[in-house]
Design a protein around this motif. Sequence first.
Motif, PDB file in Angstrom:
ATOM      1  N   ASN A  40       0.817  -1.207   0.000  1.00 28.41           N
ATOM      2  CA  ASN A  40       0.000   0.000   0.000  1.00 28.41           C
ATOM      3  C   ASN A  40       0.850   1.255   0.000  1.00 28.41           C
ATOM      4  O   ASN A  40       1.954   1.260   0.539  1.00 28.41           O
ATOM      5  CB  ASN A  40      -0.907   0.009   1.239  1.00 28.41           C
ATOM      6  CG  ASN A  40      -2.126  -0.859   1.068  1.00 28.41           C
ATOM      7  OD1 ASN A  40      -2.780  -0.823   0.041  1.00 28.41           O
ATOM      8  ND2 ASN A  40      -2.442  -1.656   2.091  1.00 28.41           N
ATOM      9  N   PRO A  41       0.333   2.348  -0.606  1.00 25.37           N
ATOM     10  CA  PRO A  41      -0.956   2.430  -1.302  1.00 25.37           C
ATOM     11  C   PRO A  41      -0.891   1.832  -2.695  1.00 25.37           C
ATOM     12  O   PRO A  41       0.178   1.767  -3.303  1.00 25.37           O
ATOM     13  CB  PRO A  41      -1.219   3.933  -1.356  1.00 25.37           C
ATOM     14  CG  PRO A  41       0.143   4.551  -1.355  1.00 25.37           C
ATOM     15  CD  PRO A  41       0.998   3.665  -0.496  1.00 25.37           C
ATOM     16  N   VAL A  42      -2.066   1.420  -3.191  1.00 24.62           N
ATOM     17  CA  VAL A  42      -2.145   0.893  -4.554  1.00 24.62           C
ATOM     18  C   VAL A  42      -2.123   2.023  -5.571  1.00 24.62           C
ATOM     19  O   VAL A  42      -1.534   1.891  -6.642  1.00 24.62           O
ATOM     20  CB  VAL A  42      -3.424   0.035  -4.707  1.00 24.62           C
ATOM     21  CG1 VAL A  42      -3.658  -0.363  -6.159  1.00 24.62           C
ATOM     22  CG2 VAL A  42      -3.326  -1.210  -3.829  1.00 24.62           C
ATOM     23  N   ALA A  43      -2.765   3.142  -5.250  1.00 23.36           N
ATOM     24  CA  ALA A  43      -2.803   4.278  -6.182  1.00 23.36           C
ATOM     25  C   ALA A  43      -2.867   5.578  -5.405  1.00 23.36           C
ATOM     26  O   ALA A  43      -3.701   5.733  -4.504  1.00 23.36           O
ATOM     27  CB  ALA A  43      -3.996   4.165  -7.126  1.00 23.36           C
ATOM     28  N   ALA A  44      -1.999   6.510  -5.770  1.00 22.08           N
ATOM     29  CA  ALA A  44      -2.010   7.833  -5.148  1.00 22.08           C
ATOM     30  C   ALA A  44      -3.107   8.697  -5.770  1.00 22.08           C
ATOM     31  O   ALA A  44      -3.471   8.519  -6.936  1.00 22.08           O
ATOM     32  CB  ALA A  44      -0.655   8.511  -5.338  1.00 22.08           C
ATOM     33  N   GLY A 283      -0.702   5.597  11.312  1.00 25.73           N
ATOM     34  CA  GLY A 283      -0.587   6.765  10.443  1.00 25.73           C
ATOM     35  C   GLY A 283      -1.595   6.788   9.319  1.00 25.73           C
ATOM     36  O   GLY A 283      -1.317   7.316   8.240  1.00 25.73           O
ATOM     37  N   GLN A 284      -2.801   6.256   9.572  1.00 25.58           N
ATOM     38  CA  GLN A 284      -3.843   6.191   8.547  1.00 25.58           C
ATOM     39  C   GLN A 284      -5.071   6.944   9.053  1.00 25.58           C
ATOM     40  O   GLN A 284      -5.608   6.613  10.112  1.00 25.58           O
ATOM     41  CB  GLN A 284      -4.202   4.738   8.225  1.00 25.58           C
ATOM     42  CG  GLN A 284      -3.006   3.856   7.877  1.00 25.58           C
ATOM     43  CD  GLN A 284      -2.226   4.352   6.677  1.00 25.58           C
ATOM     44  OE1 GLN A 284      -2.803   4.887   5.728  1.00 25.58           O
ATOM     45  NE2 GLN A 284      -0.919   4.173   6.700  1.00 25.58           N
ATOM     46  N   TYR A 285      -5.530   7.921   8.262  1.00 24.06           N
ATOM     47  CA  TYR A 285      -6.592   8.828   8.718  1.00 24.06           C
ATOM     48  C   TYR A 285      -7.764   8.864   7.740  1.00 24.06           C
ATOM     49  O   TYR A 285      -7.585   8.958   6.526  1.00 24.06           O
ATOM     50  CB  TYR A 285      -6.014  10.237   8.886  1.00 24.06           C
ATOM     51  CG  TYR A 285      -4.930  10.289   9.928  1.00 24.06           C
ATOM     52  CD1 TYR A 285      -5.240  10.456  11.274  1.00 24.06           C
ATOM     53  CD2 TYR A 285      -3.591  10.129   9.568  1.00 24.06           C
ATOM     54  CE1 TYR A 285      -4.240  10.485  12.243  1.00 24.06           C
ATOM     55  CE2 TYR A 285      -2.588  10.152  10.536  1.00 24.06           C
ATOM     56  CZ  TYR A 285      -2.915  10.332  11.863  1.00 24.06           C
ATOM     57  OH  TYR A 285      -1.930  10.347  12.822  1.00 24.06           O
ATOM     58  N   ASP A 307      -7.783   6.477   2.141  1.00 20.81           N
ATOM     59  CA  ASP A 307      -7.528   7.274   3.338  1.00 20.81           C
ATOM     60  C   ASP A 307      -6.407   8.266   3.029  1.00 20.81           C
ATOM     61  O   ASP A 307      -5.948   8.371   1.892  1.00 20.81           O
ATOM     62  CB  ASP A 307      -7.213   6.386   4.557  1.00 20.81           C
ATOM     63  CG  ASP A 307      -5.821   5.770   4.539  1.00 20.81           C
ATOM     64  OD1 ASP A 307      -5.026   6.056   3.617  1.00 20.81           O
ATOM     65  OD2 ASP A 307      -5.513   4.990   5.453  1.00 20.81           O
ATOM     66  N   ARG A 308      -5.994   9.003   4.040  1.00 22.96           N
ATOM     67  CA  ARG A 308      -4.830   9.875   3.932  1.00 22.96           C
ATOM     68  C   ARG A 308      -3.792   9.417   4.945  1.00 22.96           C
ATOM     69  O   ARG A 308      -4.133   8.769   5.946  1.00 22.96           O
ATOM     70  CB  ARG A 308      -5.201  11.339   4.204  1.00 22.96           C
ATOM     71  CG  ARG A 308      -6.128  11.968   3.169  1.00 22.96           C
ATOM     72  CD  ARG A 308      -6.391  13.424   3.528  1.00 22.96           C
ATOM     73  NE  ARG A 308      -7.254  14.099   2.552  1.00 22.96           N
ATOM     74  CZ  ARG A 308      -8.584  14.113   2.604  1.00 22.96           C
ATOM     75  NH1 ARG A 308      -9.209  13.474   3.594  1.00 22.96           N
ATOM     76  NH2 ARG A 308      -9.289  14.757   1.701  1.00 22.96           N
ATOM     77  N   ASN A 309      -2.534   9.798   4.727  1.00 22.52           N
ATOM     78  CA  ASN A 309      -1.497   9.447   5.702  1.00 22.52           C
ATOM     79  C   ASN A 309      -1.116  10.645   6.573  1.00 22.52           C
ATOM     80  O   ASN A 309      -0.022  10.712   7.111  1.00 22.52           O
ATOM     81  CB  ASN A 309      -0.265   8.856   5.016  1.00 22.52           C
ATOM     82  CG  ASN A 309       0.400   9.825   4.068  1.00 22.52           C
ATOM     83  OD1 ASN A 309      -0.125  10.900   3.781  1.00 22.52           O
ATOM     84  ND2 ASN A 309       1.565   9.446   3.560  1.00 22.52           N
ATOM     85  N   TYR A 310      -2.041  11.579   6.730  1.00 25.17           N
ATOM     86  CA  TYR A 310      -1.863  12.691   7.654  1.00 25.17           C
ATOM     87  C   TYR A 310      -3.232  13.153   8.128  1.00 25.17           C
ATOM     88  O   TYR A 310      -4.245  12.981   7.442  1.00 25.17           O
ATOM     89  CB  TYR A 310      -1.101  13.853   7.009  1.00 25.17           C
ATOM     90  CG  TYR A 310      -1.660  14.324   5.681  1.00 25.17           C
ATOM     91  CD1 TYR A 310      -2.653  15.298   5.616  1.00 25.17           C
ATOM     92  CD2 TYR A 310      -1.176  13.789   4.489  1.00 25.17           C
ATOM     93  CE1 TYR A 310      -3.150  15.735   4.399  1.00 25.17           C
ATOM     94  CE2 TYR A 310      -1.668  14.216   3.270  1.00 25.17           C
ATOM     95  CZ  TYR A 310      -2.655  15.189   3.227  1.00 25.17           C
ATOM     96  OH  TYR A 310      -3.153  15.606   2.014  1.00 25.17           O
ATOM     97  N   ARG A 311      -3.258  13.737   9.326  1.00 29.32           N
ATOM     98  CA  ARG A 311      -4.517  14.164   9.932  1.00 29.32           C
ATOM     99  C   ARG A 311      -4.919  15.577   9.528  1.00 29.32           C
ATOM    100  O   ARG A 311      -6.079  15.834   9.184  1.00 29.32           O
ATOM    101  CB  ARG A 311      -4.409  14.088  11.466  1.00 29.32           C
ATOM    102  CG  ARG A 311      -5.649  14.632  12.189  1.00 29.32           C
ATOM    103  CD  ARG A 311      -5.459  14.609  13.704  1.00 29.32           C
ATOM    104  NE  ARG A 311      -5.418  13.245  14.200  1.00 29.32           N
ATOM    105  CZ  ARG A 311      -6.504  12.525  14.478  1.00 29.32           C
ATOM    106  NH1 ARG A 311      -7.713  13.038  14.283  1.00 29.32           N
ATOM    107  NH2 ARG A 311      -6.387  11.313  14.941  1.00 29.32           N
ATOM    108  N   PRO A 345      -0.407  -0.248   8.291  1.00 31.17           N
ATOM    109  CA  PRO A 345       0.585   0.748   7.862  1.00 31.17           C
ATOM    110  C   PRO A 345       0.839   0.679   6.354  1.00 31.17           C
ATOM    111  O   PRO A 345       0.557  -0.327   5.699  1.00 31.17           O
ATOM    112  CB  PRO A 345       1.841   0.344   8.643  1.00 31.17           C
ATOM    113  CG  PRO A 345       1.350  -0.480   9.789  1.00 31.17           C
ATOM    114  CD  PRO A 345       0.133  -1.185   9.283  1.00 31.17           C
ATOM    115  N   ASP A 346       1.375   1.758   5.814  1.00 26.95           N
ATOM    116  CA  ASP A 346       1.813   1.731   4.423  1.00 26.95           C
ATOM    117  C   ASP A 346       2.909   0.681   4.255  1.00 26.95           C
ATOM    118  O   ASP A 346       3.624   0.351   5.197  1.00 26.95           O
ATOM    119  CB  ASP A 346       2.344   3.104   4.004  1.00 26.95           C
ATOM    120  CG  ASP A 346       1.231   4.110   3.757  1.00 26.95           C
ATOM    121  OD1 ASP A 346       0.053   3.710   3.683  1.00 26.95           O
ATOM    122  OD2 ASP A 346       1.543   5.317   3.630  1.00 26.95           O
TER     123      ASP A 346
END
Length: 483
Positions: A40-44, A283-285, A307-311, A345-346
């Motif tokens: 992960n991630p599969v696609a940005a 780290g998954q939001y 999801d995003r990797n930041y809040r 996690p990523d």
Amino acid sequence: MQSLSRPRPPMIALATLLAVMASLLFPGPAHASPAVQYTNPVAAQRADPHIFRHTDGYYYFTATAPEYDRIVLRRATTIQGLSSAAETVIWRKHSSGEMGAHIWAPEIHFINGKWYVYFAAGRADDVWRIRMYVLESSAANPLSGPWTERGRITTPWDTFSLDATTFVTNGVRYLLWAQQEPGISTNSNLYIARMGANPWTITGTTTRLTVPTLAWETRGYKVAEGPAVLERNGRRFLTYSASATDANYCLGMLTSSASSDPLQASSWTKGANPVFATSAATGQYGPGHNSFTVSEDGQSDILVYHDRNYRDISGDPLNDPNRRTRVQKVYWRADGTPDFGIPVPDGATPVRLMSYDRPGYALRHWDYRVRPEANVSPLADSQFRLVTGLSGSGTVSLESTNFPGYFLRHRNHEAWVERNDGSTLFRADASFTRRTGLAGSGTVSLESVNFPGYYLRHRADLAWVEADDGTSAFRSSASFLLE
């Protein structure tokens, strides 16, 4: 960071009961599904992902592009292959009028020999006038088209509506969607109706399935959207997304019997808590807007979500482009319900080490110690990432999923999950050589790097690293199935 320590339940009677239950539910070592691992991630910058596995051997992937101006499609023979697959634009927004803005949440389905894409769109002159629309293609390869606009899906109210999906149960096809209903002060509720003469028409009764009222459904906005259905073990599980599209976004779930009438609201029971939510530890939001697909071997259900990797987000979350498409395996509890765990996690997705000689038992951490246990809760306590060994290439280390930076290591021959202190000793203690299982093909054994001939095994309800004594009992207890 939260403590690894938890209250300890009575073990003797409980362990015996769980062993009996496991032997009934899982009659032999073959109960464990093969390990399913992705990166992960599969696609940005792809939100609201939908992956459809077709009978032609391809996975088809579509999602919301952050410009909200087009529908894109990829295909590959593996889920991971979608990461690098070429992306084709199959349709663009209109320059005026309907379908002229906010092109959201496409889904691709194959129905009666044709391809259909369901999506939401606003008007060019009224971008928030969001409604649901359908495209159709007769092409064998939907990336090559052409696509025909079949127009808007008509529902009982001409109001904000989106996230159409379709599923079949007991031989009948239904449409599920989210909509704002007049007289109800929410942003969207979930609805279901039977499909009519074609895949863009509903017929008969429209049923409201749920209204967001709970605290976790109403953070920022009162939202129930993005429905997806998974039918297993005699039940239907309908996941949906709730709250604002920031870190509050999460998945809830409705459950019904597979034999019940899905048009009866009373057939469905809403869970009191979200089933998938933000994990600061990993780290998954804001995980949400999911779909389901199956693994390449057909043995495992796969949760697809963004999801995003930041809040922290500056401005409107809908203007933030960095929602990413991610996947992870769905696990199943002994009672037949899905356990989605936490957003992992990523990087490489985790596995579970299932005991070969105690079917249904997985290695998990508890008070920092490692032990085998059935029906582990929370699931993430039994999930480990197999990463390149801390002592170097050719070895592997097992990193805790819900406590990144903590690794399974041996200390005085006992197995613990502890934080990597960076020392040479820790790196060696937490590194193993992956071997074909001592119990035979289909299993794995983990040999200590700094104590050759010593293997990770379970004994007396705990895990140890001990010398192979050549007995069948040792070989069985030092062999695991990766799940």
